[in-house]
Design a protein around this motif. Structure first.
Motif, PDB file in Angstrom:
ATOM      1  N   ALA A 191      20.503 -16.986 -24.246  1.00  0.00           N
ATOM      2  CA  ALA A 191      21.505 -17.741 -25.152  1.00  0.00           C
ATOM      3  C   ALA A 191      22.847 -18.083 -24.420  1.00  0.00           C
ATOM      4  N   VAL A 192      23.108 -17.033 -23.658  1.00  0.00           N
ATOM      5  CA  VAL A 192      24.486 -17.539 -23.057  1.00  0.00           C
ATOM      6  C   VAL A 192      24.437 -18.470 -22.046  1.00  0.00           C
ATOM      7  N   ARG A 193      23.136 -18.811 -21.310  1.00  0.00           N
ATOM      8  CA  ARG A 193      23.065 -19.963 -19.990  1.00  0.00           C
ATOM      9  C   ARG A 193      23.006 -21.397 -21.164  1.00  0.00           C
ATOM     10  N   ALA A 194      22.439 -21.257 -22.254  1.00  0.00           N
ATOM     11  CA  ALA A 194      22.294 -22.362 -23.062  1.00  0.00           C
ATOM     12  C   ALA A 194      24.047 -22.879 -23.517  1.00  0.00           C
ATOM     13  N   TRP A 195      24.638 -21.882 -23.959  1.00  0.00           N
ATOM     14  CA  TRP A 195      25.952 -22.315 -24.544  1.00  0.00           C
ATOM     15  C   TRP A 195      26.895 -22.831 -23.326  1.00  0.00           C
ATOM     16  N   LEU A 196      26.745 -22.156 -22.156  1.00  0.00           N
ATOM     17  CA  LEU A 196      27.405 -22.308 -20.925  1.00  0.00           C
ATOM     18  C   LEU A 196      27.105 -23.917 -20.347  1.00  0.00           C
ATOM     19  N   ALA A 197      25.756 -24.065 -20.625  1.00  0.00           N
ATOM     20  CA  ALA A 197      25.288 -25.563 -19.962  1.00  0.00           C
ATOM     21  C   ALA A 197      25.864 -26.478 -21.092  1.00  0.00           C
ATOM     22  N   GLU A 238      30.686 -16.392 -24.719  1.00  0.00           N
ATOM     23  CA  GLU A 238      31.501 -15.135 -24.144  1.00  0.00           C
ATOM     24  C   GLU A 238      31.000 -13.978 -25.047  1.00  0.00           C
ATOM     25  N   ALA A 239      30.787 -14.230 -26.300  1.00  0.00           N
ATOM     26  CA  ALA A 239      30.882 -13.187 -27.109  1.00  0.00           C
ATOM     27  C   ALA A 239      29.123 -12.375 -26.812  1.00  0.00           C
ATOM     28  N   LEU A 240      28.431 -13.293 -26.243  1.00  0.00           N
ATOM     29  CA  LEU A 240      26.855 -12.953 -25.829  1.00  0.00           C
ATOM     30  C   LEU A 240      26.798 -12.408 -24.776  1.00  0.00           C
ATOM     31  N   VAL A 241      27.835 -12.341 -23.723  1.00  0.00           N
ATOM     32  CA  VAL A 241      27.616 -11.752 -22.089  1.00  0.00           C
ATOM     33  C   VAL A 241      27.518 -10.355 -22.174  1.00  0.00           C
ATOM     34  N   GLY A 284      27.536  -6.018 -18.118  1.00  0.00           N
ATOM     35  CA  GLY A 284      27.064  -5.763 -16.564  1.00  0.00           C
ATOM     36  C   GLY A 284      26.816  -7.153 -15.943  1.00  0.00           C
ATOM     37  N   GLU A 285      27.042  -8.449 -16.691  1.00  0.00           N
ATOM     38  CA  GLU A 285      26.708  -9.665 -15.817  1.00  0.00           C
ATOM     39  C   GLU A 285      28.204 -10.129 -15.294  1.00  0.00           C
ATOM     40  N   GLY A 286      28.686  -9.556 -14.300  1.00  0.00           N
ATOM     41  CA  GLY A 286      29.839  -9.942 -13.697  1.00  0.00           C
ATOM     42  C   GLY A 286      30.003 -11.602 -13.494  1.00  0.00           C
ATOM     43  N   ALA A 287      29.072 -11.967 -12.917  1.00  0.00           N
ATOM     44  CA  ALA A 287      28.857 -13.369 -12.476  1.00  0.00           C
ATOM     45  C   ALA A 287      29.153 -14.149 -13.658  1.00  0.00           C
ATOM     46  N   VAL A 320      32.421 -17.700 -17.202  1.00  0.00           N
ATOM     47  CA  VAL A 320      33.263 -18.020 -18.382  1.00  0.00           C
ATOM     48  C   VAL A 320      34.768 -18.434 -18.167  1.00  0.00           C
ATOM     49  N   ALA A 321      35.189 -17.371 -17.299  1.00  0.00           N
ATOM     50  CA  ALA A 321      36.470 -17.479 -16.915  1.00  0.00           C
ATOM     51  C   ALA A 321      36.886 -18.971 -16.270  1.00  0.00           C
TER      52      ALA A 321
END
Length: 674
Positions: A516-522, A586-589, A592-595, A600-601
């Motif tokens: 989900a995070v990868r899809a929203w970021l894309a 961001e709500a789903l990250v 522990g996923e620092g990268a 997101v930032a």
């Protein structure tokens, strides 16, 4: 001055404060009100402490007033701010920041929670306690009702040091020493935090009993409630929590900061832990399996033999030759790639060994074994996608090798973390079944999209054609759909990209799938690629700069065809839409996923720059840079991008120059003087 009000006197004055609504009652007849401070025209939470009677009470009240004034000097994002303290008509009051949200007690009532979510909430509370401890303050009464979660999800701790006597109704959370009457202290706060964390993880408090006496007896004896292995959080989390619950303070962590570092699961600690796991388990496996079956080069438990098939001296020499021919003399790129592949393959071997040991000991179910095997195969193929580029006599695209030489850390991040494979729950859908050919093709596609080589537009078009031929066989694989959407974006087909990316984002969010995070970021990248080109800065592939060419962060040869410029209101509306998509990500990250948190930032910084509103991103960038600076050598490209974007948003030329200078230092350390 007005007289102190009686209970229920809504609208009455207490000093300068107007009482609006009673919102709680604490011990010893304390009251908490929503009130208005007319002098500053703001809403506050007004705590009215019970009136003092005897000399002992008056002494206690004076001590509380001193503590409250000390707390008023502590400013921290997870501590409720104290605005004012004083006395009216013999009654102490504390005017605090009003938090619009719910108590941690209400949040806990809906648990238990996934371990990632529980840690995200309780780490914030722990940070508040640590900040207080650092200036010599102790909470002494940490419990769920003394913690609020505001409407933005931020945790806020209140009532530091304001307990007159231990609250027996909250005996579940009070450390054994304080149960015996010892003074409150920082180890006691640590114990209380771990009780609450245990409750968030498992839905039960760690010490059971028919009554308070039985609970305290179990607490004193260290009889922590047993949790079935299949219901536990990952072993490292469970160990940290139970250590913090020790009845002997000396057996807990050194201080709250040490506990938080253990809960952060930093990469440094994990690499040390993995090295210990490799050293211990390989000896055990070599002895036990070697005696039982005879050592075999192809035995799945022979982690070093399996690792050598994926990464060895010959492959390292070939990588060095290919990369050194593409980088300036004195470059550290091939060395950094070798170091990263050493770490990744060691972690993969350790995880493979652990899987073998667990399987032989029958400690895992067939379903969990299948998930771990698929995950580890996926990580292995990600490694071979990189090493395959540099094999002598291979047919790798030279543009991909050029991109790997320019962006080595992006390539290394594409490998993922093999240690996560042995912590997965039983969820076959997260790691779908794939043939070796399908999995290998996906690994190469992932790497290609991450590196974004010159000519990506043409590469993406060819890959889309190949994927179309296999669409029916791979339709049930959500990552296939995600990569197809990203390829469509790279090939310039916005409609197809949006269709696939939105489908994955919505479905994966509903099922809490990590894609989900990868899809929203894309999707955010898709918007920015067009909007920045329309009126602002340039996009960077996968949120990472080409550090070998810091002045040229885009790929001009792959730029989309120019389109009609958008009117400013339409452009601003689309940028704000992209900001909302980023909020979803961001709500789903995972904490522990620092990268991912850094990415997101970065995207938030690019949005702020495109909107000419720096304040939208500076706080996020500050936090991301602070995290990245803890280990600047791990993802230096992300740190450099964060510093450069913050420099572009600074209003102060001096601050901007400092960030640019620091970015250059990190670049030199990562790549060498050239």
């Amino acid at each position: 001055m007005s007289a102190p009000p009686e209970t229920g006197s809504t609208g009455a004055m207490f000093g300068r404060y107007v009482l609006v609504q009673s919102i709680g009652r604490g011990g010893s007849s304390d009251e908490v009100w929503v009130a208005i401070d007319p002098d500053l025209d703001r809403k506050v939470a007004l705590k009215l402490l019970a009136r003092s009677s005897g000399d002992a009470d008056r002494t206690n009240s004076a001590q509380l007033l001193t503590k409250a004034r000390a707390m008023a000097r502590l400013t921290h994002p997870h501590v409720v701010t104290i605005h004012d303290v004083g006395e009216v008509g013999g009654r102490l009051f504390i005017a605090m920041e009003y938090v619009d949200g719910e108590s941690l007690r209400a949040w806990l009532s809906r648990g238990p929670y996934p371990w990632q979510e529980a840690l995200e909430v309780l780490r914030q509370a722990g940070a508040a306690l640590a900040a207080a401890h650092d200036v010599g303050l102790v909470h002494g009464n940490f419990k769920p009702s003394n913690v609020m979660i505001d409407s933005n999800g931020r945790v806020r701790v209140l009532d530091f040091g304001l307990a007159r006597t231990p609250d027996l109704a909250a005996s579940y959370y009070i450390a054994p020493a304080q149960q015996r009457g010892d003074p409150v202290d920082a180890p006691g706060d640590m114990f209380s935090l771990c009780v609450v964390l245990f409750e968030a993880l498992y839905g039960s408090r760690p010490f059971d009993g028919a009554d308070t006496r039985a609970i305290v007896a179990n607490m004193t004896a260290g009889n922590v409630l047993e949790i079935a292995a299949e219901e536990r959080a990952p072993a490292w989390v469970h160990r940290v929590v139970t250590a913090g619950l020790s009845n002997d303070p000396s057996q807990r962590f050194e201080d709250m900061q040490a506990l938080l570092r253990a809960l952060e699961r930093s990469p440094v600690q994990q690499r040390r832990r993995r090295r210990r796991v490799v050293a211990a388990t390989l000896v055990t496996v070599a002895v036990s399996i070697g005696l039982a079956l005879g050592a075999s080069r192809h035995d799945p438990c022979d982690a070093q033999a399996a690792r050598a098939q994926t990464w060895n001296g010959e492959l390292e020499s070939q990588l060095k030759a290919q990369i050194d021919s593409r980088t300036p003399a004195g470059s550290l790129v091939s060395q950094r790639l070798s170091e990263g592949l050493d770490r990744s393959t060691a972690a993969w071997a350790a995880a493979q060994t652990q899987l073998c040991v667990d399987r032989r000991a029958q400690r895992i179910t067939p379903g969990l074994q299948q998930v771990r095997e698929r995950c580890l195969d996926d990580r292995r193929l990600a490694i071979t996608a990189i090493t395959g580029l540099t094999k002598a006599g291979g047919d790798a695209d030279p543009a991909l090798l050029d991109a790997l030489a320019a962006r080595p850390y992006v390539g290394l991040r594409s490998l993922g973390d093999p240690a996560r494979c042995v912590e997965l729950g039983i969820d076959l859908e997260q790691v779908p079944a794939r043939s070796e050919d399908q999995a290998q093709a996906l690994a190469i596609t992932r790497l290609t999209l991450a590196l974004a080589p010159a000519g990506l537009r043409q590469l993406a078009a060819r890959e889309l054609a190949r994927i179309g031929d296999a669409a029916e066989a791979e339709a049930a694989d959500p990552e296939h759909t995600l990569l197809r959407g990203r390829l469509a974006a790279a090939a310039g087909d916005r409609d197809a990209a949006e269709r696939d990316l939105h489908a994955v984002a919505r479905a994966a969010t509903a099922s809490r799938h990590p894609l989900a995070v990868r899809a929203w970021l894309a999707l955010v990248e898709l918007e920015l690629a067009e909007l920045e080109g329309d009126g602002g800065g340039s996009a960077t592939p996968d949120g990472a700069s080409d550090l070998s060419e810091p002045s040229d962060l885009s790929e001009p040869s792959d730029a989309s065809e120019p389109s009609e410029p958008l009117e400013p209101p339409e452009r601003a509306a689309r940028l704000r839409h992209a900001a909302r998509l980023l909020d979803y990500a961001e709500a789903l990250v995972d904490p522990g996923e620092g990268a991912q948190r850094s990415q997101v930032a970065l995207l938030r910084g690019r949005l702020a720059g495109a909107l000419s509103e720096p304040e939208l991103a500076l706080a996020s960038l500050d936090a991301a840079i602070e995290r990245a600076e803890l280990e600047p050598a791990r993802d230096p490209d992300l740190l450099v991008d964060l510093l450069r974007i913050r420099a572009s948003l600074h209003r102060s030329p001096t601050a901007a120059a400092a960030d640019q200078a620091r970015a250059q230092v990190v670049t030199t350390q990562a790549f060498g003087p050239q």
